[in-house]
Design an enzyme around this catalytic site. Structure first.
Site, PDB file in Angstrom:
ATOM      1  N   HIS A 123       0.816  -1.222   0.000  1.00  0.00           N
ATOM      2  CA  HIS A 123       0.000   0.000   0.000  1.00  0.00           C
ATOM      3  C   HIS A 123       0.847   1.268   0.000  1.00  0.00           C
ATOM      4  O   HIS A 123       0.311   2.374  -0.107  1.00  0.00           O
ATOM      5  CB  HIS A 123      -0.964   0.008   1.195  1.00  0.00           C
ATOM      6  CG  HIS A 123      -0.331   0.323   2.517  1.00  0.00           C
ATOM      7  ND1 HIS A 123      -0.037  -0.634   3.469  1.00  0.00           N
ATOM      8  CD2 HIS A 123       0.045   1.502   3.072  1.00  0.00           C
ATOM      9  CE1 HIS A 123       0.490  -0.061   4.532  1.00  0.00           C
ATOM     10  NE2 HIS A 123       0.554   1.243   4.314  1.00  0.00           N
ATOM     11  N   ASP A 160      -0.187  -7.623   1.618  1.00  0.00           N
ATOM     12  CA  ASP A 160       0.375  -6.277   1.686  1.00  0.00           C
ATOM     13  C   ASP A 160       1.900  -6.336   1.700  1.00  0.00           C
ATOM     14  O   ASP A 160       2.552  -6.053   2.710  1.00  0.00           O
ATOM     15  CB  ASP A 160      -0.167  -5.559   2.927  1.00  0.00           C
ATOM     16  CG  ASP A 160       0.108  -4.068   2.913  1.00  0.00           C
ATOM     17  OD1 ASP A 160       0.452  -3.535   1.837  1.00  0.00           O
ATOM     18  OD2 ASP A 160      -0.038  -3.427   3.978  1.00  0.00           O
ATOM     19  N   SER A 190       4.674   2.401   8.110  1.00  0.00           N
ATOM     20  CA  SER A 190       4.229   1.377   7.162  1.00  0.00           C
ATOM     21  C   SER A 190       5.375   0.904   6.284  1.00  0.00           C
ATOM     22  O   SER A 190       6.211   1.696   5.846  1.00  0.00           O
ATOM     23  CB  SER A 190       3.126   1.937   6.258  1.00  0.00           C
ATOM     24  OG  SER A 190       1.939   2.146   6.969  1.00  0.00           O
TER      25      SER A 190
END
Length: 247
Positions: free
Chosen positions: A65, A105, A198
């Protein structure tokens, strides 16, 4: 009521693909200069957006992402002079990835040019087979993300110890989880990751076993929901295929 609760939690999770970009370390410490030499900063037009880690001389691993057009390596302080900047020649998102809420992911970034390993840059050690992390096992996560919800990101790399959370406890709390997730930190504690972390690593016993994927609704300063990481060991055949390819 439980069905509605589960649906709402899954909806929140599915929305995190945008909200999780740019995640930071909560209640951690500045990382010593001689540690975590595999860390990478995925940047958009020269500004930190996500974390990542070096897995070969010309590949960085991060979350699917995440977005960026350059990678900074070899520096704990992103404003320092001792850093290497590489463009991104190609992005390999895991096939079938469509949102954080559906899992998968994970992404590999082909660098525009190989880096030279040495005193300031080393490769992350990845698992060679299925990972069997244990409940309450102590691990660590690192990044340049927010130090609390809505706070500005630091220039210095930070890290924090987190404990592995039992899968049944994690699923019960979230209501529904994507496949291939490791849960650690953010529940029953005030330690974990935040926006800007992230794509960064979850390291256990010197092995990077997970990739920072999601928290709940981009909120970081509370202990109500476990943090979610992509389980790298579940994607080893694909990872090895990409790293060995000549494309």
């Amino acid at each position: 009521m439980h069905g509605l609760h589960s649906f709402l939690l899954f909806y929140v999770l599915a929305c995190l693909g945008q909200q999780a970009l740019g995640s930071e370390i909560i209640n951690g410490n500045k990382a010593p200069e001689n540690t975590l030499l595999y860390m990478a900063s995925l940047q958009v037009n020269g500004r930190h957006n996500c974390g990542g880690f070096l897995v070969s001389k010309d590949f960085v691993m991060t979350a699917a992402h995440c977005d960026g057009n350059s990678v900074v390596l070899g520096a704990h302080n992103l404003r320092g002079n001792q850093k290497i900047v590489r463009g991104i020649a190609r992005k390999y998102r895991y096939p079938g990835y469509d949102s954080v809420g559906n899992g998968k992911d994970i992404m590999l970034l082909k660098l525009s040019k190989e880096v030279q390993l040495g005193n300031r840059m080393q490769l992350a050690k990845l698992p060679r087979s299925a990972v069997n992390v244990k409940d309450n096992q102590k691990c660590r996560v690192a990044g340049w993300g927010y130090t609390r919800t809505g706070n500005g990101a630091p220039n210095d790399l930070r890290m924090v110890d987190v404990s592995i959370i039992n899968q049944q406890v994690c699923r019960r709390r979230w209501g529904r989880l994507p496949a291939n997730i490791i849960c650690a930190g953010g529940y029953g504690t005030n330690k974990g990751f935040c926006q800007g972390d992230s794509g960064g690593p979850l390291e256990c016993n010197g092995i990077v076993v997970g990739i920072v994927s999601f928290n709940r609704n981009a909120i970081c300063d509370y202990p109500d929901f476990p943090n979610g990481y992509t389980d790298i060991s579940k994607y080893l055949p694909w990872i090895n295929q990409i790293l060995r390819s000549k494309d």
